[in-house]
Scaffold this motif. Structure first.
Motif, PDB file in Angstrom:
ATOM      1  N   ASN A  43      -5.979  -5.741  -7.189  1.00 29.77           N
ATOM      2  CA  ASN A  43      -6.452  -5.947  -8.554  1.00 29.77           C
ATOM      3  C   ASN A  43      -5.468  -5.321  -9.532  1.00 29.77           C
ATOM      4  O   ASN A  43      -5.504  -4.115  -9.772  1.00 29.77           O
ATOM      5  N   PRO A  44      -4.564  -6.124 -10.115  1.00 30.06           N
ATOM      6  CA  PRO A  44      -3.587  -5.575 -11.060  1.00 30.06           C
ATOM      7  C   PRO A  44      -4.145  -5.391 -12.467  1.00 30.06           C
ATOM      8  O   PRO A  44      -3.406  -5.042 -13.376  1.00 30.06           O
ATOM      9  N   TYR A  45      -5.446  -5.614 -12.635  1.00 29.93           N
ATOM     10  CA  TYR A  45      -6.041  -5.560 -13.976  1.00 29.93           C
ATOM     11  C   TYR A  45      -5.828  -4.201 -14.633  1.00 29.93           C
ATOM     12  O   TYR A  45      -5.563  -4.101 -15.827  1.00 29.93           O
ATOM     13  N   PHE A  46      -5.940  -3.141 -13.834  1.00 34.48           N
ATOM     14  CA  PHE A  46      -5.810  -1.801 -14.382  1.00 34.48           C
ATOM     15  C   PHE A  46      -4.377  -1.281 -14.360  1.00 34.48           C
ATOM     16  O   PHE A  46      -4.122  -0.148 -14.748  1.00 34.48           O
ATOM     17  N   ALA A  47      -3.439  -2.100 -13.866  1.00 31.54           N
ATOM     18  CA  ALA A  47      -2.031  -1.717 -13.928  1.00 31.54           C
ATOM     19  C   ALA A  47      -1.577  -1.735 -15.380  1.00 31.54           C
ATOM     20  O   ALA A  47      -2.058  -2.541 -16.188  1.00 31.54           O
ATOM     21  N   PRO A  48      -0.640  -0.860 -15.750  1.00 29.98           N
ATOM     22  CA  PRO A  48      -0.233  -0.751 -17.157  1.00 29.98           C
ATOM     23  C   PRO A  48       0.194  -2.072 -17.791  1.00 29.98           C
ATOM     24  O   PRO A  48      -0.098  -2.325 -18.956  1.00 29.98           O
ATOM     25  N   LYS A  49       0.871  -2.930 -17.046  1.00 23.82           N
ATOM     26  CA  LYS A  49       1.336  -4.199 -17.600  1.00 23.82           C
ATOM     27  C   LYS A  49       0.692  -5.402 -16.912  1.00 23.82           C
ATOM     28  O   LYS A  49       1.142  -6.530 -17.076  1.00 23.82           O
ATOM     29  N   GLY A  50      -0.369  -5.143 -16.158  1.00 23.85           N
ATOM     30  CA  GLY A  50      -1.035  -6.221 -15.444  1.00 23.85           C
ATOM     31  C   GLY A  50      -0.201  -6.775 -14.307  1.00 23.85           C
ATOM     32  O   GLY A  50      -0.431  -7.897 -13.845  1.00 23.85           O
ATOM     33  N   ARG A  51       0.777  -6.001 -13.863  1.00 26.14           N
ATOM     34  CA  ARG A  51       1.658  -6.435 -12.779  1.00 26.14           C
ATOM     35  C   ARG A  51       1.891  -5.273 -11.818  1.00 26.14           C
ATOM     36  O   ARG A  51       1.638  -4.113 -12.143  1.00 26.14           O
ATOM     37  N   LEU A  52       2.380  -5.611 -10.662  1.00 26.02           N
ATOM     38  CA  LEU A  52       2.772  -4.618  -9.666  1.00 26.02           C
ATOM     39  C   LEU A  52       4.273  -4.768  -9.433  1.00 26.02           C
ATOM     40  O   LEU A  52       4.822  -5.844  -9.678  1.00 26.02           O
ATOM     41  N   PRO A  53       4.955  -3.684  -9.011  1.00 26.90           N
ATOM     42  CA  PRO A  53       4.452  -2.422  -8.477  1.00 26.90           C
ATOM     43  C   PRO A  53       4.113  -1.419  -9.585  1.00 26.90           C
ATOM     44  O   PRO A  53       4.550  -1.545 -10.724  1.00 26.90           O
ATOM     45  N   VAL A  54       3.387  -0.384  -9.158  1.00 29.14           N
ATOM     46  CA  VAL A  54       3.129   0.778 -10.005  1.00 29.14           C
ATOM     47  C   VAL A  54       3.337   2.018  -9.142  1.00 29.14           C
ATOM     48  O   VAL A  54       2.703   2.150  -8.087  1.00 29.14           O
ATOM     49  N   MET A  55       4.236   2.899  -9.581  1.00 18.01           N
ATOM     50  CA  MET A  55       4.448   4.167  -8.885  1.00 18.01           C
ATOM     51  C   MET A  55       3.870   5.288  -9.722  1.00 18.01           C
ATOM     52  O   MET A  55       4.146   5.379 -10.927  1.00 18.01           O
ATOM     53  N   ARG A  56       3.075   6.130  -9.081  1.00 20.16           N
ATOM     54  CA  ARG A  56       2.453   7.263  -9.767  1.00 20.16           C
ATOM     55  C   ARG A  56       2.915   8.563  -9.110  1.00 20.16           C
ATOM     56  O   ARG A  56       2.830   8.717  -7.899  1.00 20.16           O
ATOM     57  N   ASP A  57       3.398   9.463  -9.951  1.00 18.19           N
ATOM     58  CA  ASP A  57       3.798  10.789  -9.487  1.00 18.19           C
ATOM     59  C   ASP A  57       3.272  11.791 -10.497  1.00 18.19           C
ATOM     60  O   ASP A  57       3.893  12.056 -11.528  1.00 18.19           O
ATOM     61  N   GLY A  58       2.080  12.337 -10.217  1.00 20.73           N
ATOM     62  CA  GLY A  58       1.433  13.201 -11.188  1.00 20.73           C
ATOM     63  C   GLY A  58       1.089  12.401 -12.453  1.00 20.73           C
ATOM     64  O   GLY A  58       0.420  11.370 -12.383  1.00 20.73           O
ATOM     65  N   ARG A  59       1.620  12.867 -13.570  1.00 18.86           N
ATOM     66  CA  ARG A  59       1.353  12.160 -14.830  1.00 18.86           C
ATOM     67  C   ARG A  59       2.359  11.056 -15.105  1.00 18.86           C
ATOM     68  O   ARG A  59       2.233  10.317 -16.070  1.00 18.86           O
ATOM     69  N   VAL A  61       3.818   7.512 -14.622  1.00 19.14           N
ATOM     70  CA  VAL A  61       3.417   6.170 -14.182  1.00 19.14           C
ATOM     71  C   VAL A  61       4.584   5.234 -14.465  1.00 19.14           C
ATOM     72  O   VAL A  61       4.953   5.004 -15.622  1.00 19.14           O
ATOM     73  N   LEU A  62       5.178   4.680 -13.406  1.00 22.26           N
ATOM     74  CA  LEU A  62       6.401   3.894 -13.525  1.00 22.26           C
ATOM     75  C   LEU A  62       6.146   2.474 -13.018  1.00 22.26           C
ATOM     76  O   LEU A  62       5.496   2.281 -11.990  1.00 22.26           O
ATOM     77  N   THR A  63       6.677   1.484 -13.747  1.00 22.98           N
ATOM     78  CA  THR A  63       6.335   0.095 -13.431  1.00 22.98           C
ATOM     79  C   THR A  63       7.548  -0.806 -13.198  1.00 22.98           C
ATOM     80  O   THR A  63       7.372  -1.980 -12.895  1.00 22.98           O
ATOM     81  N   THR A  64       8.744  -0.268 -13.340  1.00 22.00           N
ATOM     82  CA  THR A  64       9.930  -1.096 -13.079  1.00 22.00           C
ATOM     83  C   THR A  64      10.840  -0.404 -12.069  1.00 22.00           C
ATOM     84  O   THR A  64      10.778   0.822 -11.887  1.00 22.00           O
ATOM     85  N   PHE A  65      11.679  -1.208 -11.445  1.00 22.88           N
ATOM     86  CA  PHE A  65      12.622  -0.680 -10.468  1.00 22.88           C
ATOM     87  C   PHE A  65      13.539   0.361 -11.104  1.00 22.88           C
ATOM     88  O   PHE A  65      13.776   1.435 -10.529  1.00 22.88           O
ATOM     89  N   GLU A  66      14.030   0.077 -12.304  1.00 19.22           N
ATOM     90  CA  GLU A  66      14.952   0.994 -12.997  1.00 19.22           C
ATOM     91  C   GLU A  66      14.280   2.322 -13.298  1.00 19.22           C
ATOM     92  O   GLU A  66      14.892   3.397 -13.142  1.00 19.22           O
ATOM     93  N   GLU A  67      13.008   2.269 -13.724  1.00 22.80           N
ATOM     94  CA  GLU A  67      12.275   3.512 -14.009  1.00 22.80           C
ATOM     95  C   GLU A  67      12.093   4.346 -12.744  1.00 22.80           C
ATOM     96  O   GLU A  67      12.244   5.579 -12.767  1.00 22.80           O
ATOM     97  N   VAL A  68      11.779   3.665 -11.642  1.00 29.24           N
ATOM     98  CA  VAL A  68      11.580   4.371 -10.369  1.00 29.24           C
ATOM     99  C   VAL A  68      12.879   5.033  -9.915  1.00 29.24           C
ATOM    100  O   VAL A  68      12.894   6.207  -9.506  1.00 29.24           O
ATOM    101  N   VAL A  69      13.997   4.302 -10.003  1.00 31.63           N
ATOM    102  CA  VAL A  69      15.298   4.838  -9.589  1.00 31.63           C
ATOM    103  C   VAL A  69      15.658   6.066 -10.424  1.00 31.63           C
ATOM    104  O   VAL A  69      16.087   7.103  -9.883  1.00 31.63           O
ATOM    105  N   ASP A  70      15.480   5.975 -11.725  1.00 34.20           N
ATOM    106  CA  ASP A  70      15.814   7.103 -12.609  1.00 34.20           C
ATOM    107  C   ASP A  70      14.922   8.309 -12.345  1.00 34.20           C
ATOM    108  O   ASP A  70      15.398   9.457 -12.331  1.00 34.20           O
ATOM    109  N   HIS A  71      13.628   8.063 -12.128  1.00 30.73           N
ATOM    110  CA  HIS A  71      12.707   9.167 -11.877  1.00 30.73           C
ATOM    111  C   HIS A  71      13.047   9.870 -10.566  1.00 30.73           C
ATOM    112  O   HIS A  71      13.093  11.113 -10.506  1.00 30.73           O
ATOM    113  N   LEU A  72      13.298   9.087  -9.531  1.00 29.90           N
ATOM    114  CA  LEU A  72      13.625   9.690  -8.239  1.00 29.90           C
ATOM    115  C   LEU A  72      14.975  10.394  -8.278  1.00 29.90           C
ATOM    116  O   LEU A  72      15.175  11.414  -7.608  1.00 29.90           O
TER     117      LEU A  72
END
Length: 317
Positions: A43-59, A61-72
């Motif tokens: 159910n992607p309804y509660f995803a921030p942009k209505g799409r997946l993926p969603v990565m959560r690390d504490g507070r 919330v990352l939704t794009t590949f670029e955001e995930v790469v930068d965060h990691l």
């Protein structure tokens, strides 16, 4: 770090996920070995942009590949530390090249081609969703893909012409990728980079998904070093997924084969029973003649006790 959770679309056909963006993130995280809890969302309804993926690390919330790469990377997890300046620039240029030339063809194959959408894409996403979202989201994603194709090629352009052009551009892109990879294990040496995760995410679904109209997929399968590239990454990082799919597939084929054999044997079994019954009837008839049964019956035929005999037998029973 142990609290990282990744929500993705479920896998199918031996893929860890049916979705391009989910597969990018998941593959990258496999490369760097970051501990993560993977959840197949329905159910992607509660995803921030209505799409997946969603990565959560504490507070976070990352939704794009670029955001995930930068965060990691900020957590000192990265696959690109071995790239020099020139290689990093080349990887960035190639990523943009894929976005411009391969991504439209990918979206066309998945969402715009009506036969593929009706027979493959929509059922796969509907299977991953819960009711009533399975009636809504596949159509929504298809509309987004159509709008992108219309923006690139013109709303009133003939779809067959668009398909021809879009696949020609994709084939040139794939040829360039093949030349760049050569016989190397990865695109930049013997260690994977974020670019390898991106390429794998593009190619693996095209290789593994059983498209009814498989023009693009067949072209990828016809490039040996790219198919080997997909196979290597799958084997090293998603072997459990692949093995499970192969087991299930073998089980289905075995069940189907047994059912086919039973169906094939059914007419033969019926025929054999009929022949056996006929043979038995002839045998009994021959025996009856031999023992004089018919003669005895004939003697009783005009007897006053004939009907009474059978009535008495019925009464005894």
């Amino acid at each position: 770090m142990s609290n990282i959770q990744l929500d993705i679309w479920r896998g199918e056909w031996g893929l860890a996920s049916i979705d391009l963006e989910c597969l990018k993130v998941l593959t990258y995280m496999k490369f760097i070995g970051v501990p993560v809890k993977v959840h197949e969302a329905n159910n992607p309804y509660f995803a921030p942009k209505g799409r997946l993926p969603v990565m959560r690390d504490g507070r976070h919330v990352l939704t794009t590949f670029e955001e995930v790469v930068d965060h990691l990377k900020s957590l000192h997890y990265s696959t690109d530390v071995h790239l020099n300046t020139n290689q990093a620039a080349e990887a960035s240029a190639f990523t943009q090249y894929l976005r411009e030339k391969l991504y439209p063809a990918y979206e066309y194959a998945w969402w715009v081609d009506e036969k593929n959408y009706t027979e493959l894409t929509r059922p796969a996403y509907a299977k991953a969703l819960r009711i009533p979202f399975n009636f809504y989201y596949p159509g929504k994603y298809q509309n987004v893909a159509k709008e992108m194709i219309d923006a690139l090629y013109g709303e009133n352009t003939d779809l067959k012409e668009i398909e021809k052009t879009i696949y020609q551009e994709a084939e040139k892109c794939l040829a360039t990728l093949s030349d760049r990879l050569g016989e190397s294990e990865y695109f930049f040496g013997n260690r994977p980079s974020s670019f390898d995760a991106i390429v794998f995410a593009y190619l693996a679904p095209l290789v593994k998904a059983p498209f009814p109209n498989s023009t693009l997929g067949n072209h990828v399968k016809g490039i040996p070093n790219l198919t080997r590239f997909v196979g290597r990454i799958n084997q090293k990082n998603f072997r459990q997924v692949t093995d499970e799919y192969n087991r299930q597939n073998s089980k289905k084929q075995s069940t189907g084969t047994q059912a086919d054999r039973a169906a094939a044997n059914f007419p033969n079994q019926t025929r054999n029973k009929i022949l056996a019954a006929i043979f038995a009837a002839f045998a009994m008839t021959g025996y009856a003649f031999a023992s004089g049964m018919f003669q005895e019956l004939k003697d009783f035929e005009h007897s006053r006790d004939y009907s009474e005999m059978f009535e008495n037998e019925e009464d005894d029973n």
